[in-house]
Design a protein around this motif. Structure first.
Motif, PDB file in Angstrom:
ATOM      1  N   TYR A  19       0.881  -1.172   0.000  1.00 53.60           N
ATOM      2  CA  TYR A  19       0.000   0.000   0.000  1.00 53.60           C
ATOM      3  C   TYR A  19       0.913   1.215   0.000  1.00 53.60           C
ATOM      4  CZ  TYR A  19      -4.269  -2.658   0.587  1.00 53.60           C
ATOM      5  OH  TYR A  19      -5.334  -3.499   0.367  1.00 53.60           O
ATOM      6  N   SER A  22       2.572   3.554   2.815  1.00 51.85           N
ATOM      7  CA  SER A  22       1.699   3.371   3.973  1.00 51.85           C
ATOM      8  C   SER A  22       2.051   2.091   4.729  1.00 51.85           C
ATOM      9  CB  SER A  22       0.235   3.354   3.527  1.00 51.85           C
ATOM     10  OG  SER A  22      -0.094   4.569   2.884  1.00 51.85           O
ATOM     11  N   TRP A  24       1.867   1.460   7.644  1.00 51.96           N
ATOM     12  CA  TRP A  24       0.921   1.217   8.733  1.00 51.96           C
ATOM     13  C   TRP A  24      -0.023   0.062   8.414  1.00 51.96           C
ATOM     14  CZ3 TRP A  24      -4.229   1.943   7.502  1.00 51.96           C
ATOM     15  CH2 TRP A  24      -4.528   2.777   6.423  1.00 51.96           C
ATOM     16  N   VAL A  52      -7.127  -1.281   6.002  1.00 49.10           N
ATOM     17  CA  VAL A  52      -7.395  -0.031   5.278  1.00 49.10           C
ATOM     18  C   VAL A  52      -8.851   0.382   5.452  1.00 49.10           C
ATOM     19  CG1 VAL A  52      -7.544   1.042   2.989  1.00 49.10           C
ATOM     20  CG2 VAL A  52      -5.549  -0.341   3.602  1.00 49.10           C
ATOM     21  N   ARG A  59      -7.179   8.900   7.443  1.00 47.65           N
ATOM     22  CA  ARG A  59      -6.037   8.019   7.153  1.00 47.65           C
ATOM     23  C   ARG A  59      -6.186   7.397   5.767  1.00 47.65           C
ATOM     24  NH1 ARG A  59      -2.665   4.266  11.251  1.00 47.65           N
ATOM     25  NH2 ARG A  59      -0.739   5.075  10.407  1.00 47.65           N
ATOM     26  N   ARG A  60      -7.410   7.028   5.403  1.00 42.96           N
ATOM     27  CA  ARG A  60      -7.648   6.488   4.057  1.00 42.96           C
ATOM     28  C   ARG A  60      -7.400   7.560   3.004  1.00 42.96           C
ATOM     29  NH1 ARG A  60     -13.341   4.649   4.210  1.00 42.96           N
ATOM     30  NH2 ARG A  60     -13.424   5.884   6.099  1.00 42.96           N
ATOM     31  N   ASP A  62      -5.264  10.012   3.326  1.00 43.79           N
ATOM     32  CA  ASP A  62      -3.799  10.107   3.253  1.00 43.79           C
ATOM     33  C   ASP A  62      -3.229   9.005   2.360  1.00 43.79           C
ATOM     34  OD1 ASP A  62      -3.790  12.319   4.936  1.00 43.79           O
ATOM     35  OD2 ASP A  62      -3.220  11.162   6.726  1.00 43.79           O
ATOM     36  N   LEU A  63      -3.793   7.808   2.449  1.00 41.10           N
ATOM     37  CA  LEU A  63      -3.357   6.697   1.592  1.00 41.10           C
ATOM     38  C   LEU A  63      -3.611   7.036   0.127  1.00 41.10           C
ATOM     39  CD1 LEU A  63      -2.485   3.760   0.952  1.00 41.10           C
ATOM     40  CD2 LEU A  63      -4.840   3.081   1.500  1.00 41.10           C
ATOM     41  N   ALA A  66      -1.145   9.507  -1.088  1.00 40.29           N
ATOM     42  CA  ALA A  66       0.228   9.007  -1.170  1.00 40.29           C
ATOM     43  C   ALA A  66       0.573   8.512  -2.575  1.00 40.29           C
ATOM     44  CB  ALA A  66       0.446   7.872  -0.162  1.00 40.29           C
TER      45      ALA A  66
END
Length: 165
Positions: A19, A22, A24, A52, A59-60, A62-63, A66
């Motif tokens: 991912y 990411s 995380w 996810v 946060r999603r 941000d993914l 990215a």
């Protein structure tokens, strides 16, 4: 290859890029990996997807953010470079490149994140057509579509790591 045979650091180093930028996601599945319950492609892919999908919206987002813009990004992860090269995005004609630039700008203006599509198996024309079609989506539909495409990309990347592509 068994993910559970890896140390946490080795696992995150290897599976963190699945991912985009990411790690995380890989860190989130580590406890189950460590116990040996995610040693096959399908269960690992499903667990990573769940990490996810259960993450907070920011946060999603941000993914999604990215990911590089198609055909014009300069700071891409090695997997993204290979994927875009595979779709011929490194060989755009000047008019195609101008169209990608125009669509990237319009898309980011409308949705505040880059256009995401799993380019594997698509031509430049296919990608441009998808770009045009998706510009008419509403923000929620496009957010969901971007995440769905990210999961497809992750699936391709996982398959490559498992040697099953």
């Amino acid at each position: 290859m068994r993910p559970s045979a890896l140390t946490k650091r080795a696992f995150v180093d290897r599976f963190g890029p699945v991912y985009e930028a990411s790690p995380w996601v890989a860190e989130g599945v580590w406890p189950a990996v460590e116990h040996g319950s995610l040693d096959d492609l399908e269960t690992l892919a499903s667990a990573m997807r769940e990490v996810v999908d259960s993450a907070p919206r920011e946060r999603r987002l941000d993914l999604i953010r990215a990911h590089p813009q198609l055909a014009v990004a300069s700071n891409m992860a090695p997997a993204s470079i290979d994927e875009q090269r595979g779709a011929g995005l490194d060989r755009c004609l000047p008019e195609e490149l101008a169209e990608f630039q125009r669509l990237n700008a319009a898309y980011v203006e409308r949705f505040s994140h880059p256009f995401i599509v799993a380019v594997k198996g698509l031509s430049r024309g296919d990608i441009l057509a998808a770009f045009e079609a998706r510009l008419d989506n509403d923000a929620e539909a496009e957010f969901a579509t971007a995440l769905s495409q990210i999961h497809r990309i992750a699936g391709f990347r996982l398959a490559a790591l498992f040697g099953t592509e």
